[in-house]
Design an enzyme around this catalytic site. Structure first.
Site, PDB file in Angstrom:
ATOM      1  N   ARG A 164      13.936   5.194  38.405  1.00  0.00           N
ATOM      2  CA  ARG A 164      14.570   6.062  39.549  1.00  0.00           C
ATOM      3  C   ARG A 164      14.307   7.567  39.774  1.00  0.00           C
ATOM      4  O   ARG A 164      15.415   8.153  40.228  1.00  0.00           O
ATOM      5  CB  ARG A 164      16.021   5.702  40.000  1.00  0.00           C
ATOM      6  CG  ARG A 164      16.069   4.066  40.422  1.00  0.00           C
ATOM      7  CD  ARG A 164      15.374   3.781  41.474  1.00  0.00           C
ATOM      8  NE  ARG A 164      15.740   2.261  41.654  1.00  0.00           N
ATOM      9  CZ  ARG A 164      15.001   1.353  41.104  1.00  0.00           C
ATOM     10  NH1 ARG A 164      13.931   1.672  40.450  1.00  0.00           N
ATOM     11  NH2 ARG A 164      15.325   0.038  41.628  1.00  0.00           N
ATOM     12  N   SER A 241      20.823  -0.307  47.103  1.00  0.00           N
ATOM     13  CA  SER A 241      21.718  -0.084  45.962  1.00  0.00           C
ATOM     14  C   SER A 241      22.380   1.337  45.863  1.00  0.00           C
ATOM     15  O   SER A 241      21.563   2.194  46.376  1.00  0.00           O
ATOM     16  CB  SER A 241      21.136  -0.301  44.620  1.00  0.00           C
ATOM     17  OG  SER A 241      20.380  -1.669  44.779  1.00  0.00           O
ATOM     18  N   GLU A 338      22.397   6.547  44.126  1.00  0.00           N
ATOM     19  CA  GLU A 338      20.977   6.539  44.141  1.00  0.00           C
ATOM     20  C   GLU A 338      20.612   7.323  45.551  1.00  0.00           C
ATOM     21  O   GLU A 338      19.631   8.073  45.259  1.00  0.00           O
ATOM     22  CB  GLU A 338      20.560   4.909  44.209  1.00  0.00           C
ATOM     23  CG  GLU A 338      19.032   4.820  43.986  1.00  0.00           C
ATOM     24  CD  GLU A 338      18.705   3.294  43.995  1.00  0.00           C
ATOM     25  OE1 GLU A 338      19.012   2.677  42.951  1.00  0.00           O
ATOM     26  OE2 GLU A 338      17.891   3.128  44.845  1.00  0.00           O
TER      27      GLU A 338
HETATM   28  C1  FAD Z   1      18.106  -2.261  52.523  1.00  0.00           C
HETATM   29  C2  FAD Z   1      17.716  -1.523  51.346  1.00  0.00           C
HETATM   30  C3  FAD Z   1      17.002  -1.946  50.369  1.00  0.00           C
HETATM   31  C4  FAD Z   1      16.344  -1.173  49.238  1.00  0.00           C
HETATM   32  N1  FAD Z   1      15.780  -1.486  48.293  1.00  0.00           N
HETATM   33  C5  FAD Z   1      15.179  -0.638  47.346  1.00  0.00           C
HETATM   34  C6  FAD Z   1      14.502  -1.151  46.118  1.00  0.00           C
HETATM   35  O1  FAD Z   1      14.734  -2.338  45.776  1.00  0.00           O
HETATM   36  N2  FAD Z   1      14.009  -0.303  45.366  1.00  0.00           N
HETATM   37  C7  FAD Z   1      14.080   1.087  45.523  1.00  0.00           C
HETATM   38  O2  FAD Z   1      13.762   1.922  44.424  1.00  0.00           O
HETATM   39  N3  FAD Z   1      14.666   1.573  46.502  1.00  0.00           N
HETATM   40  C8  FAD Z   1      15.291   0.725  47.402  1.00  0.00           C
HETATM   41  N4  FAD Z   1      15.848   1.287  48.496  1.00  0.00           N
HETATM   42  C9  FAD Z   1      15.994   2.678  48.807  1.00  0.00           C
HETATM   43  C10 FAD Z   1      14.784   3.339  49.664  1.00  0.00           C
HETATM   44  O3  FAD Z   1      14.311   2.343  50.577  1.00  0.00           O
HETATM   45  C11 FAD Z   1      13.606   3.842  48.928  1.00  0.00           C
HETATM   46  O4  FAD Z   1      14.176   4.740  48.051  1.00  0.00           O
HETATM   47  C12 FAD Z   1      12.478   4.324  49.788  1.00  0.00           C
HETATM   48  O5  FAD Z   1      11.529   4.760  49.105  1.00  0.00           O
HETATM   49  C13 FAD Z   1      12.979   5.763  50.430  1.00  0.00           C
HETATM   50  O6  FAD Z   1      11.866   6.266  51.442  1.00  0.00           O
HETATM   51  P1  FAD Z   1      12.040   7.069  52.740  1.00  0.00           P
HETATM   52  O7  FAD Z   1      10.781   7.330  53.358  1.00  0.00           O
HETATM   53  O8  FAD Z   1      12.986   6.048  53.616  1.00  0.00           O
HETATM   54  O9  FAD Z   1      12.694   8.221  52.130  1.00  0.00           O
HETATM   55  P2  FAD Z   1      14.049   8.815  52.972  1.00  0.00           P
HETATM   56  O10 FAD Z   1      15.234   7.952  52.869  1.00  0.00           O
HETATM   57  O11 FAD Z   1      13.839   9.573  54.150  1.00  0.00           O
HETATM   58  O12 FAD Z   1      14.448  10.268  51.739  1.00  0.00           O
HETATM   59  C14 FAD Z   1      14.733  10.114  50.661  1.00  0.00           C
HETATM   60  C15 FAD Z   1      14.342  11.306  49.635  1.00  0.00           C
HETATM   61  O13 FAD Z   1      12.896  11.480  49.609  1.00  0.00           O
HETATM   62  C16 FAD Z   1      12.380  12.704  50.084  1.00  0.00           C
HETATM   63  N5  FAD Z   1      11.107  12.166  51.049  1.00  0.00           N
HETATM   64  C17 FAD Z   1      10.806  11.397  51.648  1.00  0.00           C
HETATM   65  N6  FAD Z   1       9.706  11.475  52.264  1.00  0.00           N
HETATM   66  C18 FAD Z   1       9.018  12.506  51.585  1.00  0.00           C
HETATM   67  C19 FAD Z   1       7.811  13.232  51.511  1.00  0.00           C
HETATM   68  N7  FAD Z   1       7.009  12.765  52.198  1.00  0.00           N
HETATM   69  N8  FAD Z   1       7.629  14.132  50.855  1.00  0.00           N
HETATM   70  C20 FAD Z   1       8.720  14.919  49.960  1.00  0.00           C
HETATM   71  N9  FAD Z   1       9.756  14.214  49.830  1.00  0.00           N
HETATM   72  C21 FAD Z   1      10.131  13.014  50.632  1.00  0.00           C
HETATM   73  C22 FAD Z   1      13.513  13.001  51.095  1.00  0.00           C
HETATM   74  O14 FAD Z   1      13.667  14.420  51.435  1.00  0.00           O
HETATM   75  C23 FAD Z   1      14.909  12.553  50.280  1.00  0.00           C
HETATM   76  O15 FAD Z   1      15.050  13.503  49.448  1.00  0.00           O
HETATM   77  C24 FAD Z   1      16.414   0.416  49.680  1.00  0.00           C
HETATM   78  C25 FAD Z   1      17.134   0.900  50.775  1.00  0.00           C
HETATM   79  C26 FAD Z   1      17.584  -0.005  51.710  1.00  0.00           C
HETATM   80  C27 FAD Z   1      18.173   0.434  52.855  1.00  0.00           C
END
Ligand code: FAD
Length: 348
Positions: A164, A241, A338
């Site tokens: 993570r 999570s 997380e």
């Molecule tokens: C129902 C649910 C289930 C999930 N299951 C999992 C799982 O099984 N495993 C897991 O690891 N995670 C899980 N997650 C967490 C999440 O989906 C992941 O971490 C996902 O990759 C976040 O991506 P995002 O584009 O939504 O990022 P955001 O939530 O928009 O941003 C998260 C972080 O990443 C940064 N960021 C985003 N895009 C960029 C970019 N292009 N360049 C630089 N920084 C960036 C943001 O600034 C922030 O700091 C889950 C979330 C939910 C709601």
């Protein structure tokens, strides 16, 4: 480049909480990203990069500077010896990208089906689930280095991937903006069926599952735990999570189990032991389905704090703090959140 003002952020997140962005820009190209960063710097606005908003708690006050929404799209693939190289732009929807690779019969990320968010968000916390992590298949991450204003490519080994985490959310937090990610997948490869839930799902079958069946199974298992976004299901109005699984030395884990009895655990790198945070949360007195007014714990997963509809970020932080304190008092373990906490003016 169009700069909008006072844009509500809650609808752009899976938690559906948080105030507005003072300024908001959507980047559809690398040039947009560079221009937005220059604009923010010249005006002295703090910058926050938004992907799919699935790993965030945004404060009720919102973000005082500019929110840069990454909306770059495009996927290409090319054969490289025995591997298929996929290049996906950072704004692509992650689960749609996984579906595409599975349809191309390429193995490597099938167990990561159903995770919300964008491709660009996945290297940030080295997304993982059901026995796979993106760091196993990412070969390169193309980024804007905000310190130089130039785009560059980081190799896998430069990205500091571990459980993570990566340089993007740790040592170099805030420095790089991801524009493109390259994955090396295996054409005609077999799915990875190592995780207990998946093994159980396919137990007793005479032939091994296909990649498509594995993807379906992962999504079905995620659905049963409210870890798949289903509109209208308030058990998935969350950031997934909420706490990382604590990683302990073998000795510390043995000491803990002497006090508690058996705790679900998984092997981690370097002989360490990953302890199920969900078990700690439940056994510290926060069962599935717990309600604290508008916030609570998912009825289907003890590790997901959920917004039952009218929660504020303050409600979520208050429950988070209560859980962390109780787990610390009960088990002597400090749970780490997380999701990324955005726009809070102090360490929470
Ligand atoms: C129902 C649910 C289930 C999930 N299951 C999992 C799982 O099984 N495993 C897991 O690891 N995670 C899980 N997650 C967490 C999440 O989906 C992941 O971490 C996902 O990759 C976040 O991506 P995002 O584009 O939504 O990022 P955001 O939530 O928009 O941003 C998260 C972080 O990443 C940064 N960021 C985003 N895009 C960029 C970019 N292009 N360049 C630089 N920084 C960036 C943001 O600034 C922030 O700091 C889950 C979330 C939910 C709601």
């Amino acid at each position: 480049m169009q700069i909008q003002q006072q844009v509500p952020l809650a609808p752009l997140t899976t938690f559906k909480v948080g105030g507005p962005a003072r300024y908001f820009v959507e980047a559809r190209s690398e040039e947009d990203v560079r221009a937005a960063v220059e604009e923010a710097r010249s005006r002295g606005w703090p910058l926050f990069v938004l992907g799919g908003g699935s790993n965030l708690v945004i404060s009720d006050a919102g973000w005082p500077g500019v929110v840069l929404k990454i909306a770059l799209t495009g996927i290409t693939r090319r054969r490289d010896g025995t591997r298929m190289m996929f290049e996906a732009a950072a704004g692509e929807d992650w689960d749609e990208f996984v579906a595409h690779t599975v349809a191309c019969e390429c193995a490597g990320i099938e167990c990561l089906s159903g995770i919300p968010g964008t491709v660009g968000g996945t290297p940030v916390q080295n997304v993982g689930a059901y026995g796979q992590e993106v760091s196993e298949t990412i070969t390169k991450v193309r980024v804007l280095d905000t310190t130089s204003g130039e785009f560059r490519e980081l190799e896998n080994a430069d990205s500091g991937f571990a459980y993570r985490t990566s340089i993007f959310n740790a040592r170099e937090r805030g420095r790089y903006i991801v524009s493109l990610v390259t994955f090396a997948l295996t054409p005609g490869g077999t799915p990875r069926i190592e995780y207990a839930d998946l093994k159980r799902h396919f137990a007793g079958r005479s032939r091994p599952p296909t990649l498509a069946e594995t993807r379906q199974a992962v999504r079905a298992i995620r659905l049963s735990k409210a870890m798949l976004i289903v509109p209208g299901d308030d058990d998935c109005r969350s950031a997934g999570s909420f706490f990382k699984n604590p990683v302990l030395t073998h000795q510390a884990f043995e000491r803990l189990q002497l006090r508690t009895g058996p705790i679900p655990n998984f092997p981690a790198r370097n002989g360490m032991v990953k302890v199920a945070a969900a078990w700690l949360v439940e056994h510290a007195g926060f069962p599935k389905g717990l309600a604290r007014g508008p916030v609570g714990i998912s009825r289907k997963h003890a590790l997901a704090i959920v917004n039952r509809g009218s929660a504020t970020a303050a409600d979520i932080i208050s429950l988070k703090n209560e859980i962390q304190q109780r787990v610390l008092d009960t088990f002597g373990i400090e749970l780490q959140p997380e999701p990324v906490l955005v726009g809070f003016d102090q360490q929470l």
